[in-house]
Design an enzyme around this catalytic site. Structure first.
Site, PDB file in Angstrom:
ATOM      1  N   GLU A  62       0.837  -1.237  -0.032  1.00 54.46           N
ATOM      2  CA  GLU A  62      -0.063  -0.153  -0.033  1.00 54.46           C
ATOM      3  C   GLU A  62       0.946   1.331   0.082  1.00 54.46           C
ATOM      4  O   GLU A  62       2.082   1.013   0.279  1.00 54.46           O
ATOM      5  CB  GLU A  62      -0.831   0.262   1.247  1.00 54.46           C
ATOM      6  N   HIS A  65      -1.487   3.282   8.558  1.00 49.21           N
ATOM      7  CA  HIS A  65      -2.536   2.347   8.569  1.00 49.21           C
ATOM      8  C   HIS A  65      -2.150   0.729   8.918  1.00 49.21           C
ATOM      9  O   HIS A  65      -1.116   0.319   8.430  1.00 49.21           O
ATOM     10  CB  HIS A  65      -2.748   2.164   7.082  1.00 49.21           C
TER      11      HIS A  65
END
Ligand SMILES: *[C@@H]1O[C@H](CO)[C@@H](O)[C@H](O)[C@H]1NC(C)=O
Ligand SMILES: *[C@@H]1O[C@H](CO)[C@@H](O)[C@H](O)[C@H]1NC(C)=O
Length: 283
Positions: A100, A168
């Site tokens: 990501e 995250h």
């Protein structure tokens, strides 16, 4: 999308912006890549969401071919030509083929990037703590703002620059990762002393991912210098059947809090605001 937009209005942050709100946001876009960027309705919603913010940290961006983010920026700037946005992205980050990126989208009239720091995640006392190690960005008022404005006499101390640490976390290691944010904070302090620092993003800091019994092991919670602006009682998830405060904003010290209207950090309930069903919002 998995989460609501986290929105923090700051008052009188720097003189270039006047006394109006300056908004810092965090948003987990949940697998934002080429396929999502081809969905016209999703893109419209995303543009509206980001346009509420002066700086927005997007998480869970999966755009290794660099197509979705440029498309998003083009859409955004089509509607907000008078006040364009720019972005800065991390590398693809992850322990496996699943990766990501963190992407900061910011309004050039109100914010400028003045520093970047990819946390190496290899400290002897905290090696490889993160699935997606924070990509830290330092902002200032844009140089186009008149210097007379920026250096006008401070009223309660204006912020000249500030640093955002996004994360995250992986749900299964949330406790370890949230605790390791303390090490990121320390590294950032070493690199840029005296900066106002904010940590924000999808911490997975609630429900089964951060059980109550684990909290005493999280330095970001036990050290009173850190101020958690989104309380445990909030629900930051789009799914109606869950009620968890996964997404958080944490600030250190007294400088940021002076610019925050108490209680103003909020999950922005975009499905209701934009008339979306749960299914549409979760897409
Ligand atoms: C959780 O942490 C362990 C130990 O560091 C690691 O092996 C594992 O890959 C982590 N899980 C994820 C999803 O990153
Ligand atoms: C940091 O802040 C302290 C207290 O305001 C000040 O004395 C010091 O000079 C500052 N250091 C830097 C590097 O700006």
């Amino acid at each position: 999308m998995r989460s609501f937009l986290l929105l923090l209005p700051l008052w009188g942050l720097w003189a270039g912006v006047g006394a109006s709100d300056f908004r810092i946001c965090a948003f987990n876009v949940q697998v934002f890549g080429e396929s999502k960027s081809k969905n016209v309705e999703v893109m419209k919603t995303l543009v509206k969401i980001i346009a509420r913010c002066d700086v927005c940290v997007l998480q869970e961006v999966r755009d290794s071919k660099n197509k979705a983010v440029p498309k998003l920026m083009a859409e955004l700037n089509k509607y907000y030509r008078a006040s364009p946005y720019e972005s800065v992205s991390s590398e693809s980050l992850g322990r496996s083929a699943y990766q990501e990126q963190y992407v900061f989208v910011y309004r050039t009239a109100t914010a400028a990037v003045v520093g970047q720091y990819q946390y190496p995640d290899n400290l002897p006392w905290s090696p490889d703590a993160f699935a997606r190690e924070p990509f830290v960005v330092k902002f200032s008022a844009p140089s186009t703002a008149s210097s007379a404005d920026r250096h006008s006499p401070p009223t309660g101390g204006r912020i000249k620059t500030f640093v955002l640490i996004p994360v995250h976390t992986s749900p299964e290691n949330a406790t370890i990762e949230i605790d390791a944010l303390y090490d990121v904070f320390t590294a950032v302090r070493r690199k840029w002393s005296n900066e106002s620092v904010m940590l924000l993003g999808d911490f997975n800091a609630d429900c089964s991912y951060l059980p109550k019994k684990n909290r005493k092991n999280v330095r970001l919670l036990t050290d009173a210098r850190f101020n958690w602006l989104i309380g445990d009682d909030r629900d930051t998830t789009v799914r109606e059947s869950t009620d968890c405060a996964y997404d958080r904003i944490v600030v250190e010290g007294n400088t940021f809090p002076r610019h925050i209207v108490p209680g103003s950090a909020e999950p922005f309930l975009f499905p209701a605001a934009y008339g979306l069903t749960e299914a549409q919002a979760k897409y």
